[in-house]
Scaffold this active site. Structure first.
Site, PDB file in Angstrom:
ATOM      1  N   LYS A  77       0.831  -1.216   0.000  1.00  0.00           N
ATOM      2  CA  LYS A  77       0.000   0.000   0.000  1.00  0.00           C
ATOM      3  C   LYS A  77       0.865   1.266   0.000  1.00  0.00           C
ATOM      4  O   LYS A  77       0.628   2.177  -0.784  1.00  0.00           O
ATOM      5  CB  LYS A  77      -0.925   0.032   1.233  1.00  0.00           C
ATOM      6  CG  LYS A  77      -1.885  -1.134   1.317  1.00  0.00           C
ATOM      7  CD  LYS A  77      -2.862  -0.981   2.461  1.00  0.00           C
ATOM      8  CE  LYS A  77      -2.234  -0.854   3.829  1.00  0.00           C
ATOM      9  NZ  LYS A  77      -1.661  -2.089   4.377  1.00  0.00           N
ATOM     10  N   ARG A 103      -9.797   1.038   9.020  1.00  0.00           N
ATOM     11  CA  ARG A 103      -9.292  -0.300   9.320  1.00  0.00           C
ATOM     12  C   ARG A 103     -10.355  -1.144  10.004  1.00  0.00           C
ATOM     13  O   ARG A 103     -10.135  -2.330  10.245  1.00  0.00           O
ATOM     14  CB  ARG A 103      -8.078  -0.171  10.256  1.00  0.00           C
ATOM     15  CG  ARG A 103      -6.796  -0.773   9.689  1.00  0.00           C
ATOM     16  CD  ARG A 103      -5.717  -0.536  10.711  1.00  0.00           C
ATOM     17  NE  ARG A 103      -4.487  -1.215  10.408  1.00  0.00           N
ATOM     18  CZ  ARG A 103      -3.445  -0.642   9.803  1.00  0.00           C
ATOM     19  NH1 ARG A 103      -3.530   0.613   9.394  1.00  0.00           N
ATOM     20  NH2 ARG A 103      -2.333  -1.316   9.607  1.00  0.00           N
ATOM     21  N   ARG A 141      11.733  -5.707   3.646  1.00  0.00           N
ATOM     22  CA  ARG A 141      11.644  -4.275   3.992  1.00  0.00           C
ATOM     23  C   ARG A 141      12.600  -3.961   5.154  1.00  0.00           C
ATOM     24  O   ARG A 141      13.315  -2.958   5.116  1.00  0.00           O
ATOM     25  CB  ARG A 141      10.195  -3.932   4.385  1.00  0.00           C
ATOM     26  CG  ARG A 141      10.002  -2.486   4.828  1.00  0.00           C
ATOM     27  CD  ARG A 141       8.559  -2.065   4.780  1.00  0.00           C
ATOM     28  NE  ARG A 141       7.783  -2.590   5.923  1.00  0.00           N
ATOM     29  CZ  ARG A 141       6.462  -2.534   5.987  1.00  0.00           C
ATOM     30  NH1 ARG A 141       5.760  -2.035   4.989  1.00  0.00           N
ATOM     31  NH2 ARG A 141       5.833  -2.993   7.057  1.00  0.00           N
TER      32      ARG A 141
HETATM   33  P1  ADP Z   1       0.775  -1.773   8.111  1.00  0.00           P
HETATM   34  O1  ADP Z   1       2.114  -1.638   7.514  1.00  0.00           O
HETATM   35  O2  ADP Z   1       0.632  -3.001   8.935  1.00  0.00           O
HETATM   36  O3  ADP Z   1      -0.331  -1.586   7.166  1.00  0.00           O
HETATM   37  P2  ADP Z   1       0.550   0.875   9.239  1.00  0.00           P
HETATM   38  O4  ADP Z   1       1.867   1.514   9.009  1.00  0.00           O
HETATM   39  O5  ADP Z   1      -0.581   1.345   8.396  1.00  0.00           O
HETATM   40  O6  ADP Z   1       0.656  -0.671   9.227  1.00  0.00           O
HETATM   41  O7  ADP Z   1       0.127   1.072  10.755  1.00  0.00           O
HETATM   42  C1  ADP Z   1       0.957   0.621  11.796  1.00  0.00           C
HETATM   43  C2  ADP Z   1       0.136   0.455  13.081  1.00  0.00           C
HETATM   44  O8  ADP Z   1      -0.512   1.677  13.387  1.00  0.00           O
HETATM   45  C3  ADP Z   1      -0.974  -0.565  13.017  1.00  0.00           C
HETATM   46  O9  ADP Z   1      -0.520  -1.876  13.274  1.00  0.00           O
HETATM   47  C4  ADP Z   1      -1.895  -0.050  14.090  1.00  0.00           C
HETATM   48  O10 ADP Z   1      -1.454  -0.379  15.378  1.00  0.00           O
HETATM   49  C5  ADP Z   1      -1.786   1.433  13.956  1.00  0.00           C
HETATM   50  N1  ADP Z   1      -2.831   1.957  13.015  1.00  0.00           N
HETATM   51  C6  ADP Z   1      -2.600   2.534  11.833  1.00  0.00           C
HETATM   52  N2  ADP Z   1      -3.756   2.879  11.249  1.00  0.00           N
HETATM   53  C7  ADP Z   1      -4.729   2.489  12.104  1.00  0.00           C
HETATM   54  C8  ADP Z   1      -6.127   2.534  12.072  1.00  0.00           C
HETATM   55  N3  ADP Z   1      -6.793   3.064  11.036  1.00  0.00           N
HETATM   56  N4  ADP Z   1      -6.830   2.049  13.115  1.00  0.00           N
HETATM   57  C9  ADP Z   1      -6.214   1.539  14.159  1.00  0.00           C
HETATM   58  N5  ADP Z   1      -4.883   1.429  14.252  1.00  0.00           N
HETATM   59  C10 ADP Z   1      -4.144   1.910  13.235  1.00  0.00           C
END
Ligand code: ADP
Length: 314
Positions: free
Chosen positions: A13, A88, A127
């Site tokens: 993403k 999410r 990564r």
């Molecule tokens: P990933 O690489 O797993 O998609 P992100 O970088 O988007 O993760 O987000 C890292 C962490 O931040 C998630 O594992 C979560 O703990 C928190 N987080 C991010 N976006 C959200 C969201 N929309 N709702 C709840 N927690 C979130």
């Protein structure tokens, strides 16, 4: 353009968001990045989110909804945005719907990157290796144990959004197992189809509005024409009526001016004046009957003159 990128951790993403941002001049809104920034800055939100993130869980809905509500208010988001990592959960998606509706905005598409789970661990490991090689700080949640918890959270809380957005006819599913370039090409291809379909729908709506407007204009014009036709038809009758009324009034004028001097006396000159007045009255009546307020006024004036002259002579 307003987009959502949906997919499990490691689906690509972030990579695709960056490319879309460059191509379409829209802002990237990554809740993960925003939360990491809050953690780094030690803000109240950061303090609240830190442990949850490090454990691979989800930060409470109201926290991320608040962050997004503030962020889409910023002027740079007016041109469009791409949401990565938000929504999410279904309540987050519902909150987003409300936020957009309140601002009269709508989503253009939700791009789902579908990947084999078995590939995800390898991607995250790759990564980590790249970030370490670049000397960048590695994310605290990029470990095999935390990744499996993040995946579990995705399956349980985020995957239902696939159904949520497919019901709303916004979902575009892309095979995320292709190369980065191929995925980008595919995303662009489906997005341009969406944009073309939207433009067509907008054109149709405009055409419908224009036809409606044209019909309304034509109806108004024909109503105006009918009104003036009715007026025109009524005019001769009005004229005739006015003529009749003028003739009646003039006749009254004649008999009045003729009557008064007759009653007053029998002198020759007065009789002559009466006759002259009557003649003038008749004349005025005729010209009045011919129409026009001017002649009506003249008749009144003439009558007044006659009466004054006769009164003087008396
Ligand atoms: P990933 O690489 O797993 O998609 P992100 O970088 O988007 O993760 O987000 C890292 C962490 O931040 C998630 O594992 C979560 O703990 C928190 N987080 C991010 N976006 C959200 C969201 N929309 N709702 C709840 N927690 C979130």
């Amino acid at each position: 353009m307003r987009l959502i990128l949906l997919g499990p951790p490691g689906a690509g993403k972030g990579t695709q968001a960056k490319l879309l941002v460059e191509r379409h001049g829209i802002v990237p809104l990554s809740t993960g990045d925003m939360l990491r920034a809050a953690v780094a800055a030690g803000t109240p939100i950061g303090l609240r989110a830190k442990d949850i993130m490090e454990a691979g869980g989800l930060v409470p809905d109201e926290v991320v909804i608040g962050i997004i509500a503030d962020r889409i208010e910023q002027p740079d988001a007016a041109k469009g945005f791409i949401l990565d990592g938000f929504p999410r959960t279904v309540p987050q998606a519902e909150a987003l719907d409300r936020l957009l509706k309140e601002r009269g905005l709508k989503l253009d598409a939700v791009v789902e990157l579908r990947v084999n789970e078995s590939a995800l661990l390898q991607r995250v490991e790759a990564r980590v290796a790249q970030m370490t090689a670049r000397g960048e700080a590695v994310r605290a949640d990029d470990t095999p144990e935390v990744l499996s918890r993040r995946l579990a959270a995705y399956r349980a809380q985020t995957e239902p959004l696939v159904h949520y957005y497919s019901e709303r006819r916004l979902l575009l599913t892309i095979d995320g197992m292709m190369s980065i370039e191929e995925v980008t090409r595919e995303i662009e291809r489906v997005l341009s189809a969406v944009v073309a379909a939207d433009a067509k729908a907008a054109r149709k709506a405009t055409a419908r509005r224009t036809t409606k407007k044209g019909a309304a204009r034509r109806a108004a014009a024909s109503a105006r024409a009918a009104k003036s036709a009715r007026k025109a038809a009524a005019r001769p009758a009005k004229k005739a009526k006015a003529k009749k009324a003028a003739a009646k009034k003039a006749a009254q004028t004649v008999s009045k001016s003729a009557r008064r001097p007759a009653k007053a006396g029998t002198r020759k000159g007065r009789a002559k004046a009466v006759r002259a007045g009557a003649a003038r009255g008749r004349k005025a009546a005729q010209s009045r009957a011919a129409g026009g307020k001017k002649s009506a006024k003249k008749a009144v004036k003439a009558r007044g003159k006659t009466v004054r002259r006769l009164t003087k002579r008396r």
